[in-house]
Write an enzyme that holds these catalytic residues in place. Structure first.
Site, PDB file in Angstrom:
ATOM      1  N   ALA A 271     118.877 -31.512  28.152  1.00 53.93           N
ATOM      2  CA  ALA A 271     120.103 -31.429  28.951  1.00 53.93           C
ATOM      3  C   ALA A 271     120.934 -32.705  28.874  1.00 53.93           C
ATOM      4  O   ALA A 271     122.158 -32.663  28.727  1.00 53.93           O
ATOM      5  CB  ALA A 271     119.757 -31.106  30.398  1.00 53.93           C
TER       6      ALA A 271
ATOM      7  N   ARG B 262     108.774 -37.957  35.199  1.00 53.01           N
ATOM      8  CA  ARG B 262     107.600 -37.805  34.337  1.00 53.01           C
ATOM      9  C   ARG B 262     106.341 -38.485  34.860  1.00 53.01           C
ATOM     10  O   ARG B 262     105.270 -38.329  34.289  1.00 53.01           O
ATOM     11  CB  ARG B 262     107.904 -38.365  32.937  1.00 53.01           C
ATOM     12  CG  ARG B 262     109.138 -37.757  32.309  1.00 53.01           C
ATOM     13  CD  ARG B 262     109.322 -38.227  30.883  1.00 53.01           C
ATOM     14  NE  ARG B 262     110.551 -37.711  30.292  1.00 53.01           N
ATOM     15  CZ  ARG B 262     110.844 -37.763  29.004  1.00 53.01           C
ATOM     16  NH1 ARG B 262     109.997 -38.333  28.166  1.00 53.01           N
ATOM     17  NH2 ARG B 262     111.972 -37.273  28.545  1.00 53.01           N
TER      18      ARG B 262
ATOM     19  N   GLU C 233     110.487 -28.072  34.357  1.00 53.98           N
ATOM     20  CA  GLU C 233     111.254 -29.062  33.594  1.00 53.98           C
ATOM     21  C   GLU C 233     110.342 -30.217  33.186  1.00 53.98           C
ATOM     22  O   GLU C 233     110.691 -31.391  33.317  1.00 53.98           O
ATOM     23  CB  GLU C 233     112.461 -29.558  34.403  1.00 53.98           C
ATOM     24  CG  GLU C 233     113.540 -30.181  33.542  1.00 53.98           C
ATOM     25  CD  GLU C 233     114.769 -30.620  34.325  1.00 53.98           C
ATOM     26  OE1 GLU C 233     115.795 -30.893  33.688  1.00 53.98           O
ATOM     27  OE2 GLU C 233     114.708 -30.679  35.571  1.00 53.98           O
TER      28      GLU C 233
ATOM     29  N   HIS D 211     113.131 -28.112  28.472  1.00 52.64           N
ATOM     30  CA  HIS D 211     114.061 -28.721  27.519  1.00 52.64           C
ATOM     31  C   HIS D 211     113.270 -29.409  26.412  1.00 52.64           C
ATOM     32  O   HIS D 211     112.172 -29.924  26.648  1.00 52.64           O
ATOM     33  CB  HIS D 211     114.937 -29.779  28.204  1.00 52.64           C
ATOM     34  CG  HIS D 211     115.818 -29.259  29.285  1.00 52.64           C
ATOM     35  ND1 HIS D 211     116.800 -28.332  29.059  1.00 52.64           N
ATOM     36  CD2 HIS D 211     115.887 -29.568  30.614  1.00 52.64           C
ATOM     37  CE1 HIS D 211     117.438 -28.077  30.195  1.00 52.64           C
ATOM     38  NE2 HIS D 211     116.891 -28.803  31.157  1.00 52.64           N
TER      39      HIS D 211
ATOM     40  N   TYR E  30     122.965 -34.317  38.720  1.00 50.98           N
ATOM     41  CA  TYR E  30     122.314 -33.012  38.608  1.00 50.98           C
ATOM     42  C   TYR E  30     122.292 -32.296  39.961  1.00 50.98           C
ATOM     43  O   TYR E  30     122.662 -31.124  40.068  1.00 50.98           O
ATOM     44  CB  TYR E  30     120.866 -33.172  38.114  1.00 50.98           C
ATOM     45  CG  TYR E  30     120.696 -33.392  36.629  1.00 50.98           C
ATOM     46  CD1 TYR E  30     121.742 -33.805  35.815  1.00 50.98           C
ATOM     47  CD2 TYR E  30     119.451 -33.207  36.030  1.00 50.98           C
ATOM     48  CE1 TYR E  30     121.561 -34.013  34.459  1.00 50.98           C
ATOM     49  CE2 TYR E  30     119.258 -33.411  34.675  1.00 50.98           C
ATOM     50  CZ  TYR E  30     120.310 -33.830  33.889  1.00 50.98           C
ATOM     51  OH  TYR E  30     120.119 -34.036  32.547  1.00 50.98           O
TER      52      TYR E  30
ATOM     53  N   HIS F 243     123.745 -26.003  34.499  1.00 50.91           N
ATOM     54  CA  HIS F 243     123.093 -27.297  34.257  1.00 50.91           C
ATOM     55  C   HIS F 243     124.073 -28.285  33.657  1.00 50.91           C
ATOM     56  O   HIS F 243     124.568 -28.084  32.555  1.00 50.91           O
ATOM     57  CB  HIS F 243     121.903 -27.108  33.312  1.00 50.91           C
ATOM     58  CG  HIS F 243     120.831 -28.144  33.468  1.00 50.91           C
ATOM     59  ND1 HIS F 243     121.088 -29.497  33.454  1.00 50.91           N
ATOM     60  CD2 HIS F 243     119.483 -28.017  33.636  1.00 50.91           C
ATOM     61  CE1 HIS F 243     119.946 -30.157  33.612  1.00 50.91           C
ATOM     62  NE2 HIS F 243     118.968 -29.289  33.741  1.00 50.91           N
TER      63      HIS F 243
END
Length: 341
Positions: free
Chosen positions: A72, A290, A284, A8, A194, A178
């Protein structure tokens, strides 16, 4: 090649977010809403946002090509009305297209659709067609819950969605199922909504006969399929009680799972339970998770490390890294072949 099927544009220049904030702030007075032409982002800004982020990590981690779609959580289909979503999706898709033009060997697009709660999915078709025909996109992202956590839409097996499926079959493109931001306080967006949606989408397909009507339709369920691999016995048993065929015949010709699972035991379970032919590499990266795992010293979303360490043969790794993506995304395969890859 190593193809990442789930990327994304999470690092878009701040001007994009600023424009969106203005659009949302002025929903009550459409006459003063910002025009798409008021958003100005240069190619140099796009390059900088990619080269120091996604592209840098792709080079570090050893992946070659990312199927790239708008952020997203920014889709936020519950905000405003169809016109709001139509303008927003067109802007976000164009930016992903521009990235794919600037880095043609590293990125190829997947479209965000201008979905809106209670609105006929047929309204999404012009944007879908534009992205496939003009931008060369190879997939779409389909949100099964445009309401943002309140689940007001019919299940994916309902004829409500058939106009989208008919176009998917016509253009031979898959959909990644998604959802977007949750506006329901009960469901954290990335930690609950999600994964709930991944599991829900699979179960909606299990209880119906959607793929009897669309035998070539393909869904990619992200984030490793939510709870599905972990509870594979439950789903096999439910299918049996519902007098459905074995899951390998009922669903696995049409449903695939990505590897956005952020620890080794999770990937080991996924690749042991789900047939390798149904697993596609994805990370992703720079997404929901992260940080660096203190137990390993590596980024959670560096999923190639998990695939490399899993108990797989060289051929099975090839399927996960490249072969399955070429099969599930025929337009991606055609684009690569056109370049001699």
């Amino acid at each position: 090649m190593i193809i990442d099927c789930h990327g994304h544009y999470t690092t878009a220049p701040k001007a994009l977010e600023d424009w969106r904030n203005r659009q949302v702030a002025r929903l009550k007075d459409p006459a003063v809403a910002p025009k798409a032409s008021e958003l100005a982002i240069s190619d140099d800004e796009l390059r900088a946002s990619i080269e120091t982020n996604q592209l840098a990590k792709m080079k570090e981690r050893g992946s070659d090509l990312t199927v790239f779609s708008p952020r997203a959580s920014f889709m936020a289909h519950h905000v405003g009305n169809f016109e709001t979503s139509a303008t927003w999706s067109a802007i976000c898709n164009e930016l992903c297209f521009r990235v794919s033009r600037l880095f043609p060997d590293n990125f190829i697009g997947a479209a965000m659709l201008p979905q809106s709660p209670g609105v006929d999915p047929r309204t999404c078709i012009p944007e879908l067609e534009k992205c496939v025909k003009e931008y060369g996109f190879v997939a779409i992202n389909l949100n099964p819950d445009p309401s943002g956590g309140h689940w007001t839409s019919p299940p994916l097996s309902d004829r409500h969605w058939y106009p989208i499926y008919e176009k998917m079959v016509e253009y031979d493109i898959p959909a990644m199922i998604h959802v977007s931001t949750s506006c329901n306080a009960c469901f954290h967006t990335t930690g609950a909504h999600y994964l709930n949606a991944d599991t829900t989408a699979f179960m909606q397909c299990l209880t119906a006969d959607l793929f009897h009507d669309f035998p070539t339709l393909k869904f990619v369920i992200p984030h490793g399929g939510g709870a599905v691999p972990y509870h594979w016995g439950r789903f096999r048993g439910l299918a049996q009680e519902l007098k459905k065929p074995l899951l390998k015949d009922h669903l696995l010709n049409n449903i695939f799972f990505d590897t956005c699972v952020y620890h080794q035991p999770g990937i080991d379970l996924l690749t042991k339970v789900i047939p390798v032919a149904n697993v596609l590499f994805a990370s992703e990266m720079i997404g929901a998770v992260r940080g660096i795992d203190p137990e390993t010293g590596h980024y959670y979303d560096d999923t190639r490390r998990y695939i490399d360490a899993a108990a797989l043969t060289a051929e099975e790794r090839h399927q996960i890294y490249e072969g399955n993506a070429r099969r599930v995304y025929p337009r991606l395969d055609a684009a690569l072949r056109a370049k001699g890859k």
